[in-house]
Design a protein around this motif. Structure first.
Motif, PDB file in Angstrom:
ATOM      1  N   VAL A  40       0.806  -1.215  -0.173  1.00 21.48           N
ATOM      2  CA  VAL A  40       0.024  -0.358  -0.059  1.00 21.48           C
ATOM      3  C   VAL A  40       1.002   1.263   0.036  1.00 21.48           C
ATOM      4  O   VAL A  40       1.919   1.425   0.800  1.00 21.48           O
ATOM      5  N   TYR A  41       0.942   2.162  -0.924  1.00 19.62           N
ATOM      6  CA  TYR A  41       1.854   3.192  -1.096  1.00 19.62           C
ATOM      7  C   TYR A  41       0.768   4.574  -1.469  1.00 19.62           C
ATOM      8  O   TYR A  41      -0.326   4.424  -2.001  1.00 19.62           O
ATOM      9  N   ILE A  42       1.638   5.661  -1.453  1.00 21.34           N
ATOM     10  CA  ILE A  42       0.690   7.048  -1.766  1.00 21.34           C
ATOM     11  C   ILE A  42       1.962   7.485  -2.778  1.00 21.34           C
ATOM     12  O   ILE A  42       3.087   7.276  -2.666  1.00 21.34           O
ATOM     13  N   ARG A  43       1.507   7.992  -3.998  1.00 18.50           N
ATOM     14  CA  ARG A  43       2.209   8.611  -4.932  1.00 18.50           C
ATOM     15  C   ARG A  43       1.734   9.908  -5.267  1.00 18.50           C
ATOM     16  O   ARG A  43       0.335  10.349  -5.346  1.00 18.50           O
ATOM     17  N   ILE A  44       2.664  10.755  -5.433  1.00 23.12           N
ATOM     18  CA  ILE A  44       2.445  12.423  -5.755  1.00 23.12           C
ATOM     19  C   ILE A  44       3.020  12.692  -7.005  1.00 23.12           C
ATOM     20  O   ILE A  44       4.059  12.269  -7.349  1.00 23.12           O
ATOM     21  N   LYS A  45       2.132  13.225  -7.813  1.00 21.62           N
ATOM     22  CA  LYS A  45       2.510  13.301  -9.365  1.00 21.62           C
ATOM     23  C   LYS A  45       2.044  14.751  -9.804  1.00 21.62           C
ATOM     24  O   LYS A  45       1.032  15.207  -9.439  1.00 21.62           O
ATOM     25  N   PHE A  64       7.334  15.671 -11.376  1.00 24.38           N
ATOM     26  CA  PHE A  64       7.726  14.971 -10.552  1.00 24.38           C
ATOM     27  C   PHE A  64       6.827  13.891 -10.307  1.00 24.38           C
ATOM     28  O   PHE A  64       5.881  13.814 -10.878  1.00 24.38           O
ATOM     29  N   ASN A  65       7.455  12.530  -9.785  1.00 22.18           N
ATOM     30  CA  ASN A  65       6.519  11.410  -9.597  1.00 22.18           C
ATOM     31  C   ASN A  65       7.209  10.565  -8.548  1.00 22.18           C
ATOM     32  O   ASN A  65       8.141   9.740  -8.717  1.00 22.18           O
ATOM     33  N   GLU A  66       6.745  10.940  -7.069  1.00 22.53           N
ATOM     34  CA  GLU A  66       7.361  10.292  -5.821  1.00 22.53           C
ATOM     35  C   GLU A  66       6.386   9.292  -5.510  1.00 22.53           C
ATOM     36  O   GLU A  66       5.227   9.471  -5.396  1.00 22.53           O
ATOM     37  N   LYS A  67       6.752   8.308  -4.658  1.00 22.12           N
ATOM     38  CA  LYS A  67       6.118   7.084  -3.904  1.00 22.12           C
ATOM     39  C   LYS A  67       6.745   7.343  -2.449  1.00 22.12           C
ATOM     40  O   LYS A  67       7.790   7.671  -2.008  1.00 22.12           O
ATOM     41  N   MET A  68       5.853   6.778  -1.535  1.00 23.64           N
ATOM     42  CA  MET A  68       5.845   6.379  -0.122  1.00 23.64           C
ATOM     43  C   MET A  68       5.324   5.398   0.206  1.00 23.64           C
ATOM     44  O   MET A  68       3.923   5.457   0.024  1.00 23.64           O
ATOM     45  N   TYR A  69       5.913   4.273   0.925  1.00 25.44           N
ATOM     46  CA  TYR A  69       5.130   3.112   1.080  1.00 25.44           C
ATOM     47  C   TYR A  69       4.740   3.109   2.469  1.00 25.44           C
ATOM     48  O   TYR A  69       5.355   3.425   3.483  1.00 25.44           O
ATOM     49  N   PHE A  70       3.490   2.776   2.682  1.00 33.17           N
ATOM     50  CA  PHE A  70       2.767   2.723   3.958  1.00 33.17           C
ATOM     51  C   PHE A  70       2.969   0.927   4.374  1.00 33.17           C
ATOM     52  O   PHE A  70       3.119   0.935   5.691  1.00 33.17           O
ATOM     53  N   ILE A  71       2.818  -0.084   3.440  1.00 34.90           N
ATOM     54  CA  ILE A  71       2.823  -1.103   4.011  1.00 34.90           C
ATOM     55  C   ILE A  71       3.533  -1.927   2.592  1.00 34.90           C
ATOM     56  O   ILE A  71       3.176  -1.653   1.441  1.00 34.90           O
ATOM     57  N   PHE A  89      -2.850   6.247   7.931  1.00 35.18           N
ATOM     58  CA  PHE A  89      -1.364   6.621   7.635  1.00 35.18           C
ATOM     59  C   PHE A  89      -1.043   8.344   7.472  1.00 35.18           C
ATOM     60  O   PHE A  89      -2.026   8.977   7.262  1.00 35.18           O
ATOM     61  N   THR A  90       0.094   8.661   7.652  1.00 40.27           N
ATOM     62  CA  THR A  90       0.400  10.084   7.508  1.00 40.27           C
ATOM     63  C   THR A  90       1.525   9.962   6.395  1.00 40.27           C
ATOM     64  O   THR A  90       2.410   9.221   6.116  1.00 40.27           O
ATOM     65  N   PHE A  91       1.498  11.209   5.516  1.00 39.98           N
ATOM     66  CA  PHE A  91       2.461  11.427   4.630  1.00 39.98           C
ATOM     67  C   PHE A  91       2.876  12.714   4.526  1.00 39.98           C
ATOM     68  O   PHE A  91       2.330  13.793   5.057  1.00 39.98           O
ATOM     69  N   GLU A  92       4.063  13.035   3.928  1.00 35.87           N
ATOM     70  CA  GLU A  92       4.593  14.293   3.902  1.00 35.87           C
ATOM     71  C   GLU A  92       5.592  14.365   2.592  1.00 35.87           C
ATOM     72  O   GLU A  92       6.531  13.516   2.621  1.00 35.87           O
ATOM     73  N   PHE A  93       5.432  15.138   1.870  1.00 33.74           N
ATOM     74  CA  PHE A  93       6.404  15.650   0.669  1.00 33.74           C
ATOM     75  C   PHE A  93       6.974  17.077   0.735  1.00 33.74           C
ATOM     76  O   PHE A  93       6.019  17.858   0.936  1.00 33.74           O
ATOM     77  N   ILE A  94       8.143  17.194   0.269  1.00 38.20           N
ATOM     78  CA  ILE A  94       8.462  18.465  -0.048  1.00 38.20           C
ATOM     79  C   ILE A  94       8.274  18.688  -1.475  1.00 38.20           C
ATOM     80  O   ILE A  94       8.933  17.964  -2.360  1.00 38.20           O
ATOM     81  N   LEU A  95       7.574  19.663  -1.906  1.00 42.65           N
ATOM     82  CA  LEU A  95       7.290  19.798  -3.236  1.00 42.65           C
ATOM     83  C   LEU A  95       8.451  20.724  -4.034  1.00 42.65           C
ATOM     84  O   LEU A  95       9.095  21.679  -3.315  1.00 42.65           O
ATOM     85  N   PRO A  96       8.862  20.382  -5.298  1.00 39.04           N
ATOM     86  CA  PRO A  96      10.038  20.957  -6.021  1.00 39.04           C
ATOM     87  C   PRO A  96       9.462  22.622  -6.188  1.00 39.04           C
ATOM     88  O   PRO A  96       8.275  22.657  -6.049  1.00 39.04           O
ATOM     89  N   SER A  97      10.671  23.562  -6.112  1.00 41.92           N
ATOM     90  CA  SER A  97      10.315  24.830  -6.497  1.00 41.92           C
ATOM     91  C   SER A  97      10.582  25.217  -7.892  1.00 41.92           C
ATOM     92  O   SER A  97       9.591  26.082  -8.088  1.00 41.92           O
ATOM     93  N   ASN A  98      10.978  24.354  -8.593  1.00 38.89           N
ATOM     94  CA  ASN A  98      11.011  24.794  -9.844  1.00 38.89           C
ATOM     95  C   ASN A  98       9.717  23.999 -10.828  1.00 38.89           C
ATOM     96  O   ASN A  98       9.994  23.463 -11.933  1.00 38.89           O
ATOM     97  N   VAL A  99       8.606  24.143 -10.391  1.00 41.67           N
ATOM     98  CA  VAL A  99       7.494  23.589 -11.274  1.00 41.67           C
ATOM     99  C   VAL A  99       6.491  24.643 -11.549  1.00 41.67           C
ATOM    100  O   VAL A  99       6.162  25.711 -10.626  1.00 41.67           O
ATOM    101  N   PRO A 100       5.522  24.387 -12.438  1.00 41.11           N
ATOM    102  CA  PRO A 100       4.626  25.681 -13.031  1.00 41.11           C
ATOM    103  C   PRO A 100       3.224  25.322 -12.086  1.00 41.11           C
ATOM    104  O   PRO A 100       3.153  24.445 -11.405  1.00 41.11           O
ATOM    105  N   TYR A 112      -1.834  18.337 -10.656  1.00 42.52           N
ATOM    106  CA  TYR A 112      -1.010  17.821  -9.445  1.00 42.52           C
ATOM    107  C   TYR A 112      -2.208  16.706  -8.721  1.00 42.52           C
ATOM    108  O   TYR A 112      -3.300  17.320  -8.580  1.00 42.52           O
ATOM    109  N   THR A 113      -1.720  15.433  -8.639  1.00 42.67           N
ATOM    110  CA  THR A 113      -2.543  14.514  -7.977  1.00 42.67           C
ATOM    111  C   THR A 113      -1.701  13.876  -6.758  1.00 42.67           C
ATOM    112  O   THR A 113      -0.629  13.467  -6.912  1.00 42.67           O
ATOM    113  N   VAL A 114      -2.502  13.554  -5.575  1.00 41.85           N
ATOM    114  CA  VAL A 114      -1.868  12.690  -4.840  1.00 41.85           C
ATOM    115  C   VAL A 114      -3.015  11.283  -4.932  1.00 41.85           C
ATOM    116  O   VAL A 114      -4.297  11.242  -5.062  1.00 41.85           O
ATOM    117  N   ARG A 115      -2.320  10.133  -5.006  1.00 51.34           N
ATOM    118  CA  ARG A 115      -3.157   8.806  -5.486  1.00 51.34           C
ATOM    119  C   ARG A 115      -2.619   7.937  -3.883  1.00 51.34           C
ATOM    120  O   ARG A 115      -1.388   7.761  -3.806  1.00 51.34           O
TER     121      ARG A 115
END
Length: 304
Positions: A40-45, A64-71, A89-100, A112-115
């Motif tokens: 089980v994971y979360i993806r931010i894209k 960007f396309n990052e994952k964080m695994y919960f299980i 579950f809790t999550f945190e991501f530092i977003l890039p600064s050089n994106v539109p 932009y989405t969180v899945r």
């Protein structure tokens, strides 16, 4: 499999976040029966997409396309049995600064989405998606030329179909500065000088968002560049015009609604700019006189 999932952003019910900042939130997963997963994971894209169906042309960009695994973990092939019940579950991501910034157009979008993904060993993955709005900060103080007054002028010949010597209508528009923020008002002063008997029925001012799309692709061995532009009116105001052979000064106030800042650097495919279009609506068969004033919309105001 029956499951529900809520994705909440911490202290951020509007789901608006800024580039370069921390995105933190909570996932609440509810399983109504025992479930087998690999992970089980979360993806931010973040990505841009535009397509022209009539020309079979499309453009894609991924920021960007990052994952964080919960299980489980990346590449996990084992089976994990999850009991029916509620999971948090809790999550945190530092977003890039050089994106539109996020933008939604008819031809394309920057999105932009969180899945949250339940990776199923024998079935299609179960995916829960939550979009959010990303804003790229634009500090007007970094563009000192925008502190200067914004002035534009346009002249139209009205020659009575060539029967007489040409007569003109001239409009000169002035704004106090060239940069503004959402929820500010642009105070326009418009000087009208008509040397023609043709009357102006109304003056209008539109705030227009321009979304420009661009893509380079190969066709028959040659590079081809495809450009398209989309206009969206965000604000419109009209006032009474003037008689022929008249000189006067009129004022128009253009309210800027919440909207993404001007963006011409971070995306090669999609650019966002703004202009104020002033139109003098002339009577009869004469074409209207239009004057475009490009403005910049930022995120941080001028410091004086």
């Amino acid at each position: 499999m029956s499951a529900t999932c809520e994705i909440d952003f911490e202290n951020n019910p509007r789901k608006i976040v800024y580039a370069g900042k921390l995105l933190r939130g909570t996932v609440r997963l509810n399983l109504t029966k025992n479930t087998i997963v690999r992970s089980v994971y979360i993806r931010i894209k973040g990505k841009a997409f535009a397509a022209w169906d009539s020309d079979d042309v499309e453009v894609k960009e991924e920021y960007f396309n990052e994952k964080m695994y919960f299980i489980g973990s990346r590449g996990s092939a084992g089976k994990i049995r999850l009991k029916a019940g509620k999971y948090k579950f809790t999550f945190e991501f530092i977003l890039p600064s050089n994106v539109p910034s996020s933008i939604e157009g008819k031809i394309g979008q920057i999105k932009y989405t969180v899945r949250v993904v339940l990776d199923m060993p024998l079935w299609m993955n179960k995916v829960f998606k939550e979009p959010f709005i990303l804003m790229k900060a634009l500090n007007l103080n970094d563009l000192p030329s925008l502190r200067q007054p914004l002035i534009g002028e346009k002249t139209k010949d009205v020659d009575c179909f060539g029967l007489f010597s040409p007569k003109t209508i001239t409009i000169t528009a002035r704004a106090p500065v060239g940069g503004f923020l959402p929820r500010q008002t642009v105070n326009l002063e418009i000087h009208v000088h008509s040397q023609s008997s043709v009357a102006v029925s109304k003056f209008s001012a539109e705030l227009i968002q321009l979304i420009s799309y661009s893509v380079e692709y190969k066709s028959c061995g040659f590079k081809t560049k495809y450009n398209e532009e989309e206009e969206k009116t965000l604000f419109l105001m009209t006032i009474d015009g003037c008689s022929g052979n008249e000189e006067k000064i009129v004022h128009l106030d253009v309210a800027i609604p919440p909207t993404p800042p001007t963006e011409i650097l971070m995306s090669k495919a999609i650019k966002v700019t703004y202009l104020i279009r002033i139109t003098a609506l002339t009577l009869g068969l004469y074409k209207n006189l239009t004057l475009d004033l490009p403005i910049t919309i930022g995120s941080y105001p001028f410091q004086y």
